[in-house]
Design a protein around this motif. Structure first.
Motif, PDB file in Angstrom:
ATOM      1  N   TYR A 135      -6.213  -1.544  -7.492  1.00  0.00           N
ATOM      2  CA  TYR A 135      -5.042  -1.450  -6.630  1.00  0.00           C
ATOM      3  C   TYR A 135      -4.400  -2.802  -6.341  1.00  0.00           C
ATOM      4  O   TYR A 135      -3.642  -2.930  -5.387  1.00  0.00           O
ATOM      5  CB  TYR A 135      -5.421  -0.760  -5.318  1.00  0.00           C
ATOM      6  CG  TYR A 135      -5.911   0.650  -5.521  1.00  0.00           C
ATOM      7  CD1 TYR A 135      -5.076   1.625  -6.067  1.00  0.00           C
ATOM      8  CD2 TYR A 135      -7.215   1.009  -5.185  1.00  0.00           C
ATOM      9  CE1 TYR A 135      -5.520   2.920  -6.261  1.00  0.00           C
ATOM     10  CE2 TYR A 135      -7.670   2.308  -5.376  1.00  0.00           C
ATOM     11  CZ  TYR A 135      -6.822   3.254  -5.903  1.00  0.00           C
ATOM     12  OH  TYR A 135      -7.277   4.536  -6.094  1.00  0.00           O
ATOM     13  N   TRP A 136      -4.709  -3.798  -7.164  1.00  0.00           N
ATOM     14  CA  TRP A 136      -4.147  -5.128  -6.922  1.00  0.00           C
ATOM     15  C   TRP A 136      -2.626  -5.094  -6.855  1.00  0.00           C
ATOM     16  O   TRP A 136      -2.012  -5.684  -5.958  1.00  0.00           O
ATOM     17  CB  TRP A 136      -4.623  -6.084  -8.020  1.00  0.00           C
ATOM     18  CG  TRP A 136      -4.264  -7.511  -7.764  1.00  0.00           C
ATOM     19  CD1 TRP A 136      -3.195  -8.190  -8.259  1.00  0.00           C
ATOM     20  CD2 TRP A 136      -4.991  -8.437  -6.946  1.00  0.00           C
ATOM     21  NE1 TRP A 136      -3.207  -9.489  -7.809  1.00  0.00           N
ATOM     22  CE2 TRP A 136      -4.298  -9.659  -7.008  1.00  0.00           C
ATOM     23  CE3 TRP A 136      -6.156  -8.340  -6.190  1.00  0.00           C
ATOM     24  CZ2 TRP A 136      -4.743 -10.790  -6.315  1.00  0.00           C
ATOM     25  CZ3 TRP A 136      -6.595  -9.471  -5.507  1.00  0.00           C
ATOM     26  CH2 TRP A 136      -5.888 -10.667  -5.578  1.00  0.00           C
ATOM     27  N   LEU A 137      -1.995  -4.418  -7.793  1.00  0.00           N
ATOM     28  CA  LEU A 137      -0.534  -4.342  -7.796  1.00  0.00           C
ATOM     29  C   LEU A 137      -0.018  -3.582  -6.579  1.00  0.00           C
ATOM     30  O   LEU A 137       1.005  -3.955  -6.003  1.00  0.00           O
ATOM     31  CB  LEU A 137      -0.039  -3.698  -9.087  1.00  0.00           C
ATOM     32  CG  LEU A 137      -0.149  -4.567 -10.345  1.00  0.00           C
ATOM     33  CD1 LEU A 137       0.230  -3.763 -11.579  1.00  0.00           C
ATOM     34  CD2 LEU A 137       0.729  -5.799 -10.232  1.00  0.00           C
ATOM     35  N   ASP A 138      -0.691  -2.515  -6.182  1.00  0.00           N
ATOM     36  CA  ASP A 138      -0.260  -1.762  -5.000  1.00  0.00           C
ATOM     37  C   ASP A 138      -0.364  -2.632  -3.750  1.00  0.00           C
ATOM     38  O   ASP A 138       0.533  -2.607  -2.896  1.00  0.00           O
ATOM     39  CB  ASP A 138      -1.121  -0.514  -4.820  1.00  0.00           C
ATOM     40  CG  ASP A 138      -0.895   0.506  -5.909  1.00  0.00           C
ATOM     41  OD1 ASP A 138       0.109   1.216  -5.855  1.00  0.00           O
ATOM     42  OD2 ASP A 138      -1.729   0.578  -6.823  1.00  0.00           O
ATOM     43  N   ILE A 139      -1.447  -3.363  -3.627  1.00  0.00           N
ATOM     44  CA  ILE A 139      -1.645  -4.213  -2.453  1.00  0.00           C
ATOM     45  C   ILE A 139      -0.566  -5.281  -2.376  1.00  0.00           C
ATOM     46  O   ILE A 139      -0.042  -5.579  -1.291  1.00  0.00           O
ATOM     47  CB  ILE A 139      -3.044  -4.868  -2.485  1.00  0.00           C
ATOM     48  CG1 ILE A 139      -4.136  -3.799  -2.321  1.00  0.00           C
ATOM     49  CG2 ILE A 139      -3.180  -5.939  -1.407  1.00  0.00           C
ATOM     50  CD1 ILE A 139      -5.538  -4.313  -2.591  1.00  0.00           C
ATOM     51  N   HIS A 140      -0.190  -5.835  -3.514  1.00  0.00           N
ATOM     52  CA  HIS A 140       0.720  -6.982  -3.531  1.00  0.00           C
ATOM     53  C   HIS A 140       2.152  -6.603  -3.871  1.00  0.00           C
ATOM     54  O   HIS A 140       2.992  -7.482  -4.075  1.00  0.00           O
ATOM     55  CB  HIS A 140       0.206  -8.033  -4.505  1.00  0.00           C
ATOM     56  CG  HIS A 140      -1.088  -8.642  -4.071  1.00  0.00           C
ATOM     57  ND1 HIS A 140      -1.178  -9.538  -3.034  1.00  0.00           N
ATOM     58  CD2 HIS A 140      -2.362  -8.441  -4.491  1.00  0.00           C
ATOM     59  CE1 HIS A 140      -2.438  -9.894  -2.853  1.00  0.00           C
ATOM     60  NE2 HIS A 140      -3.182  -9.229  -3.714  1.00  0.00           N
ATOM     61  N   ILE A 190      -1.344   4.837   1.844  1.00  0.00           N
ATOM     62  CA  ILE A 190      -2.234   4.097   2.738  1.00  0.00           C
ATOM     63  C   ILE A 190      -3.519   3.653   2.055  1.00  0.00           C
ATOM     64  O   ILE A 190      -3.962   2.499   2.202  1.00  0.00           O
ATOM     65  CB  ILE A 190      -2.591   4.966   3.967  1.00  0.00           C
ATOM     66  CG1 ILE A 190      -1.370   5.118   4.880  1.00  0.00           C
ATOM     67  CG2 ILE A 190      -3.757   4.373   4.739  1.00  0.00           C
ATOM     68  CD1 ILE A 190      -0.955   3.838   5.558  1.00  0.00           C
ATOM     69  N   ARG A 191      -4.154   4.524   1.321  1.00  0.00           N
ATOM     70  CA  ARG A 191      -5.505   4.246   0.828  1.00  0.00           C
ATOM     71  C   ARG A 191      -5.627   2.961   0.011  1.00  0.00           C
ATOM     72  O   ARG A 191      -6.551   2.180   0.230  1.00  0.00           O
ATOM     73  CB  ARG A 191      -6.022   5.440   0.029  1.00  0.00           C
ATOM     74  CG  ARG A 191      -6.493   6.576   0.930  1.00  0.00           C
ATOM     75  CD  ARG A 191      -6.951   7.775   0.147  1.00  0.00           C
ATOM     76  NE  ARG A 191      -7.492   8.803   1.041  1.00  0.00           N
ATOM     77  CZ  ARG A 191      -7.764  10.041   0.665  1.00  0.00           C
ATOM     78  NH1 ARG A 191      -7.550  10.406  -0.590  1.00  0.00           N
ATOM     79  NH2 ARG A 191      -8.248  10.919   1.527  1.00  0.00           N
ATOM     80  N   PRO A 192      -4.723   2.685  -0.931  1.00  0.00           N
ATOM     81  CA  PRO A 192      -4.864   1.423  -1.661  1.00  0.00           C
ATOM     82  C   PRO A 192      -4.752   0.201  -0.760  1.00  0.00           C
ATOM     83  O   PRO A 192      -5.342  -0.845  -1.054  1.00  0.00           O
ATOM     84  CB  PRO A 192      -3.696   1.466  -2.659  1.00  0.00           C
ATOM     85  CG  PRO A 192      -3.369   2.912  -2.808  1.00  0.00           C
ATOM     86  CD  PRO A 192      -3.614   3.499  -1.446  1.00  0.00           C
ATOM     87  N   ARG A 193      -4.021   0.333   0.350  1.00  0.00           N
ATOM     88  CA  ARG A 193      -3.755  -0.797   1.239  1.00  0.00           C
ATOM     89  C   ARG A 193      -4.748  -0.901   2.391  1.00  0.00           C
ATOM     90  O   ARG A 193      -4.582  -1.751   3.263  1.00  0.00           O
ATOM     91  CB  ARG A 193      -2.320  -0.679   1.765  1.00  0.00           C
ATOM     92  CG  ARG A 193      -1.278  -0.799   0.653  1.00  0.00           C
ATOM     93  CD  ARG A 193       0.119  -0.437   1.106  1.00  0.00           C
ATOM     94  NE  ARG A 193       1.084  -0.707   0.055  1.00  0.00           N
ATOM     95  CZ  ARG A 193       1.375   0.136  -0.946  1.00  0.00           C
ATOM     96  NH1 ARG A 193       0.758   1.308  -1.018  1.00  0.00           N
ATOM     97  NH2 ARG A 193       2.251  -0.201  -1.865  1.00  0.00           N
TER      98      ARG A 193
END
Length: 212
Positions: free
Chosen positions: A57-62, A109-112
């Motif tokens: 989820y790196w891309l989702d977080i950033h 929400i979950r990825p973050r």
């Protein structure tokens, strides 16, 4: 502001499965830890799921993306319980509609939520939301924090690299999968200085303006 310490397990077999001791502090107070607030110590656990989560989820977080609900976004900015607002909204909807709305929110929400990665542990949520060149970090039960995106990325990269290094040349399939996802996250810290979506699927979020 936020500090994460990590030490792989001294037993190389356990370390190869992701075991280690980790503690996350906020404003020099333990947030993820073992023991009580007064006797806080690094938490002994397997962190392979967190490494896998960061890789997947790196891309989702950033990546900056719109919330599914403006009212909940405002509550999040103020450090309020946006889940309570969501429950109120869903209670007033037909069941099928509420299920779809909940699924959309969970997908966002979950990825973050970094705590979501740690299966088997009941840790307080740690939500992270990108806003332009900044990261809004919302620790459960505490006021939101503001951190530059590239600093936040570097902090997570340091943690991920430490877990990866501790796992080493493992034969444990779950750990191998986590290492593969981490090493293929396809994201570099300098990209965090760009306020637009890295995936091209979201514009600057007008409702989530940076906090000064």
């Amino acid at each position: 502001m936020i500090n994460i310490s990590y030490q792989p397990d001294p037993d190389t077999l356990r370390a190869s499965q992701g075991w280690g001791r980790c503690m996350l502090t906020i404003e020099q107070r333990a947030f993820w830890h073992d023991g009580t607030a007064q006797t806080a110590a690094p938490l002994l656990w397997t962190w392979v799921d967190l490494l896998d989560h960061l890789g997947r989820y790196w891309l989702d977080i950033h990546t900056e993306a719109d919330w599914t609900n403006d009212r909940m976004a405002s509550a999040m900015r103020e450090g309020k319980d946006f889940w309570a607002l969501a429950e109120e909204d869903w209670a007033a909807m037909p069941a099928q509609v509420a299920d779809k709305e909940e699924a959309k929110l969970q997908q966002f929400i979950r990825p973050r939520n970094l705590a979501h990665a740690l299966q088997g542990l009941n840790l307080p949520a740690l939500y992270c939301y990108r806003q332009g060149t900044d990261m809004l970090i919302c620790p459960e039960g505490k006021p939101p924090l503001h951190m530059k995106c590239h600093n936040f990325a570097q902090m997570l990269e340091k943690l991920g690299d430490q877990i990866d290094l501790g796992i080493g040349q493992t034969t444990h399939s779950r750990a191998q999968d986590a290492q593969r996802n981490w090493r293929n996250r396809n994201q570099t810290p300098q990209n965090c200085d760009k306020p637009r979506s890295l995936l091209g699927r979201a514009q600057n979020n007008r409702d989530l303006t940076p906090i000064n």
